[in-house]
Scaffold this active site. Structure first.
Site, PDB file in Angstrom:
ATOM      1  N   GLU A 178       0.880  -1.162   0.000  1.00 43.15           N
ATOM      2  CA  GLU A 178       0.000   0.000   0.000  1.00 43.15           C
ATOM      3  C   GLU A 178       0.925   1.221   0.000  1.00 43.15           C
ATOM      4  OE1 GLU A 178      -2.699   0.327   3.311  1.00 43.15           O
ATOM      5  OE2 GLU A 178      -3.439   2.234   2.523  1.00 43.15           O
ATOM      6  N   ARG A 212       5.441 -13.035   9.425  1.00 46.58           N
ATOM      7  CA  ARG A 212       6.105 -11.781   9.101  1.00 46.58           C
ATOM      8  C   ARG A 212       7.451 -11.721   9.803  1.00 46.58           C
ATOM      9  NH1 ARG A 212       2.837  -7.592   9.425  1.00 46.58           N
ATOM     10  NH2 ARG A 212       4.377  -6.055  10.004  1.00 46.58           N
ATOM     11  N   LYS A 245       4.878   0.587   9.097  1.00 43.53           N
ATOM     12  CA  LYS A 245       4.956   1.878   8.418  1.00 43.53           C
ATOM     13  C   LYS A 245       4.330   2.988   9.258  1.00 43.53           C
ATOM     14  CE  LYS A 245       3.330   0.007   4.635  1.00 43.53           C
ATOM     15  NZ  LYS A 245       2.624  -0.106   3.364  1.00 43.53           N
TER      16      LYS A 245
HETATM   17  P1  ATP Z   1       3.011  -2.221   7.833  1.00 43.55           P
HETATM   18  O1  ATP Z   1       2.315  -2.876   8.980  1.00 43.55           O
HETATM   19  O2  ATP Z   1       4.444  -1.979   8.064  1.00 43.55           O
HETATM   20  O3  ATP Z   1       2.317  -1.002   7.336  1.00 43.55           O
HETATM   21  P2  ATP Z   1       1.735  -3.671   5.834  1.00 43.55           P
HETATM   22  O4  ATP Z   1       1.612  -5.143   5.828  1.00 43.55           O
HETATM   23  O5  ATP Z   1       0.546  -2.894   6.168  1.00 43.55           O
HETATM   24  O6  ATP Z   1       2.973  -3.290   6.690  1.00 43.55           O
HETATM   25  P3  ATP Z   1       1.731  -3.436   3.015  1.00 43.55           P
HETATM   26  O7  ATP Z   1       2.169  -2.332   2.154  1.00 43.55           O
HETATM   27  O8  ATP Z   1       0.305  -3.749   3.072  1.00 43.55           O
HETATM   28  O9  ATP Z   1       2.275  -3.136   4.465  1.00 43.55           O
HETATM   29  O10 ATP Z   1       2.572  -4.739   2.724  1.00 43.55           O
HETATM   30  C1  ATP Z   1       2.956  -5.210   1.468  1.00 43.55           C
HETATM   31  C2  ATP Z   1       3.368  -6.654   1.601  1.00 43.55           C
HETATM   32  O11 ATP Z   1       4.471  -6.775   2.475  1.00 43.55           O
HETATM   33  C3  ATP Z   1       2.258  -7.493   2.176  1.00 43.55           C
HETATM   34  O12 ATP Z   1       2.132  -8.657   1.394  1.00 43.55           O
HETATM   35  C4  ATP Z   1       2.698  -7.795   3.572  1.00 43.55           C
HETATM   36  O13 ATP Z   1       2.225  -9.022   3.990  1.00 43.55           O
HETATM   37  C5  ATP Z   1       4.221  -7.763   3.445  1.00 43.55           C
HETATM   38  N1  ATP Z   1       4.847  -7.409   4.723  1.00 43.55           N
HETATM   39  C6  ATP Z   1       4.610  -6.310   5.462  1.00 43.55           C
HETATM   40  N2  ATP Z   1       5.316  -6.336   6.620  1.00 43.55           N
HETATM   41  C7  ATP Z   1       6.029  -7.482   6.595  1.00 43.55           C
HETATM   42  C8  ATP Z   1       6.950  -8.099   7.493  1.00 43.55           C
HETATM   43  N3  ATP Z   1       7.286  -7.531   8.654  1.00 43.55           N
HETATM   44  N4  ATP Z   1       7.489  -9.287   7.143  1.00 43.55           N
HETATM   45  C9  ATP Z   1       7.165  -9.846   5.972  1.00 43.55           C
HETATM   46  N5  ATP Z   1       6.311  -9.331   5.091  1.00 43.55           N
HETATM   47  C10 ATP Z   1       5.736  -8.166   5.380  1.00 43.55           C
HETATM   48 MG    MG Z   2      -1.219  -2.936   5.058  1.00 41.89          MG
END
Ligand code: ATP
Ligand code: MG
Length: 550
Positions: free
Chosen positions: A30, A256, A266
């Site tokens: 995102e 994760r 983020k």
């Molecule tokens: P955040 O919680 O940091 O905002 P998010 O999952 O909301 O992370 P996205 O932009 O939605 O961020 O994530 C893009 C991809 O990265 C998704 O498929 C998510 O599962 C993966 N991802 C995010 N954080 C991790 C992590 N700590 N380890 C592995 N994969 C991750």
């Molecule tokens: Mg997300």
């Protein structure tokens, strides 16, 4: 050293059994912030599977939340994926490209009586939803007719209602033990500008609805996400089953990446940026990809890290040192060696004439001859590091002390004859004698053992530079764990940045460039700072120190 990756085995089996002719994965960020090391794990996994099995991996922006999204993030994410060495080729997509198609599928669901417009407000929606122990209650609007729903949804789309006045919901089961199946929201009204579609839409699909449909449109075979989406999978499958999609993607979850001394969200990283607690998203202390890039990490180290930690189903906490070990292994191979004195103290060699300047040679890398040689100059005045001298040392201190000898790396053995101090007692200068027969590692005349070797630079043939040393961003291993409800930011390490404005570097560093990596011998690995270093004033970042034991 490669750890198990259960998803690799699943893909292998699916290709063997001819379930799919080609694997298609996607990385779906995102665009609401900069990517972090956790995302790097997901990028290596998704692009890695596609590369390993001759498939393709799409970069898809999941841009369904216009309030928090921005083109700045879209651009940084692309730069980060590229830096990691992956290529989406032509497969760059946006969920917003599919808004029209997703809307049409929503209309179809209404026609099939599988979706309805609900006019409860936010707090009522929450109340009707129940919780883990209490089943939900049907919305009073659940039985609106198809015609009424079609009319209301159309008018939602046309902007006739205010935000929050209505939502579109799936009609599934308010008593489901899985909260995600209790008539989840499909669409909400948001009268905001979207970074891609501008003001074309004022209703936006929910992530959980848009995601499976986007996967299906792109004919993704393995839709890989993190464990917290496990409970969302039944709804993922419901969307695929109930919309006339062109493919049947399957969702798989993995644990994760969590790491000690870091926060990996983020939202939290954004707080650090907004509150000026760091110098920006690319602050070298940040766990963002742009931060570690500026810090000097190489993409190869990140690939190795992803391999070493593997992909599993169980949550775990990875020690930050594992990443640092990968970074050191990588930098040891590629770094050009140099001597740099961070906290200089002057040494005067009494048995050298004024203006003496002897050229010495040292190799740029202990193993890689092809990296060539560097020139050093041995002069009457040199600098050594403060920490390498002790007037009254303990018995296990083998560096320089009064009346004792030490070897200057790549040069001669010196003996300290006199210590000069200022009025406060601070050591200002050391008067030493050098032993001419000991050039470049040669023994003393009587063959006595010299245990210590220290680094040095000529005081007259050196350059000044700023050197930034970094400690951990957080002072505790688990910064998010604040049992007394304290803010995670209170766990920030107040001493995570040390700026040394007047370090002394050997002259070969005049030609330091942004592509190369450097090892300041006995200190650590360094790179030029991509933002602040200028030819007239070099600024180096410490990437990582030398492994403990040095
Ligand atoms: P955040 O919680 O940091 O905002 P998010 O999952 O909301 O992370 P996205 O932009 O939605 O961020 O994530 C893009 C991809 O990265 C998704 O498929 C998510 O599962 C993966 N991802 C995010 N954080 C991790 C992590 N700590 N380890 C592995 N994969 C991750
Ligand atoms: Mg997300």
């Amino acid at each position: 050293m490669e750890a198990p990756n259960f998803l690799k085995q699943i893909v292998e089996k699916d290709l063997e059994s001819k379930k799919y002719a080609k694997v298609i994965t996607r990385f779906p960020p995102e665009p609401n912030g900069y990517l972090h090391i956790g995302h790097a794990k997901s990028i290596c996994l998704n692009f890695g599977l596609a590369n390993d099995f001759g498939g393709q991996c799409h970069l898809r922006f999941d841009d369904t939340n216009p309030e928090t999204e921005d083109v700045e993030y879209v651009e940084s994410i692309q730069a980060d994926v590229k830096w990691l060495g992956f290529d989406w080729n032509k497969n760059l997509f946006y969920a917003s490209d599919y808004f029209q198609q997703i809307y049409e599928w929503a209309v179809d669901l209404i026609k099939k009586d599988k979706a309805y417009v609900c006019s409860l407000d936010e707090s009522e929606l929450r109340e009707y939803r129940g919780n883990f122990t209490t089943p939900g209650k049907d919305s009073p609007h659940r039985n609106r007719t198809v015609t009424e729903n079609l009319d209301l949804f159309e008018r939602m789309k046309n902007g006739e209602f205010a935000e929050g006045e209505h939502v579109l919901r799936a009609k599934i089961d308010m008593k489901s033990p899985n909260m995600n199946m209790r008539d989840p929201l499909l669409y909400r009204i948001r009268k905001v500008h979207h970074h891609k579609t501008g003001n074309q839409w004022c209703i936006y699909p929910m992530y959980d609805f848009a995601h499976p449909l986007s996967d299906a449109i792109e004919k993704i075979t393995h839709s890989i996400c993190t464990l917290e989406f496990q409970d969302h999978r039944p709804f993922y499958d419901w969307c695929i089953e109930n919309c006339s999609v062109p493919a049947q993607p399957k969702q798989y979850e993995f644990a994760r990446l969590n790491m000690t001394f870091l926060v990996m969200s983020k939202r939290k990283l954004l707080q650090l940026v907004k509150e000026n607690l760091v110098m920006g998203w690319d602050d070298p202390r940040m766990p963002t990809i742009s931060g570690i890039r500026r810090r000097g990490y190489m993409p190869e180290a990140m690939h190795e890290f992803a391999k070493r930690i593997g992909v599993a189903k169980a949550e775990s906490l990875i020690d930050f040192e594992i990443l640092e070990a990968c970074v050191r292994d990588d930098l040891d191979q590629r770094s050009i060696r140099a001597m740099a004195v961070l906290r200089p103290i002057k040494v005067v060699i009494s048995n050298l004439p004024e203006g003496h300047k002897e050229e010495l040679e040292a190799s740029a890398h202990p193993k890689k001859v092809e990296l060539g040689k560097r020139k050093l100059f041995f002069t009457k005045e040199i600098f050594i590091d403060e920490s390498d001298f002790k007037e009254n040392p303990e018995s296990d201190f083998f560096r320089l002390s009064l009346g004792k000898e030490v070897r200057l790396r790549n040069a001669y053995v010196i003996r300290c004859d006199e210590v000069k101090k200022d009025s406060t007692g601070k050591v200002t200068e050391l008067i030493c004698t050098y032993l001419p027969e000991t050039k470049a590692g040669k023994p003393t005349a009587d063959g006595r053992k010299i245990k210590g070797i220290i680094h040095w630079v000529s005081a007259t043939e050196c350059i000044n530079a700023e050197v930034r040393l970094y400690g951990r961003l957080f002072s505790v291993a688990d910064p998010e764990n604040t049992p007394d409800g304290k803010d995670f930011k209170q766990n920030l390490n107040q001493n995570s940045l040390t700026v040394i404005s007047n370090a002394k570097l050997e002259p070969s560093m005049t030609v330091a460039n942004h592509e190369n990596r450097y090892q300041f011998e006995r200190v650590g690995y360094f790179c030029l700072d991509s933002k602040d270093s200028k030819p007239e004033k070099l600024v180096f970042n410490m990437t990582v120190d030398l492994a403990t034991g040095h």
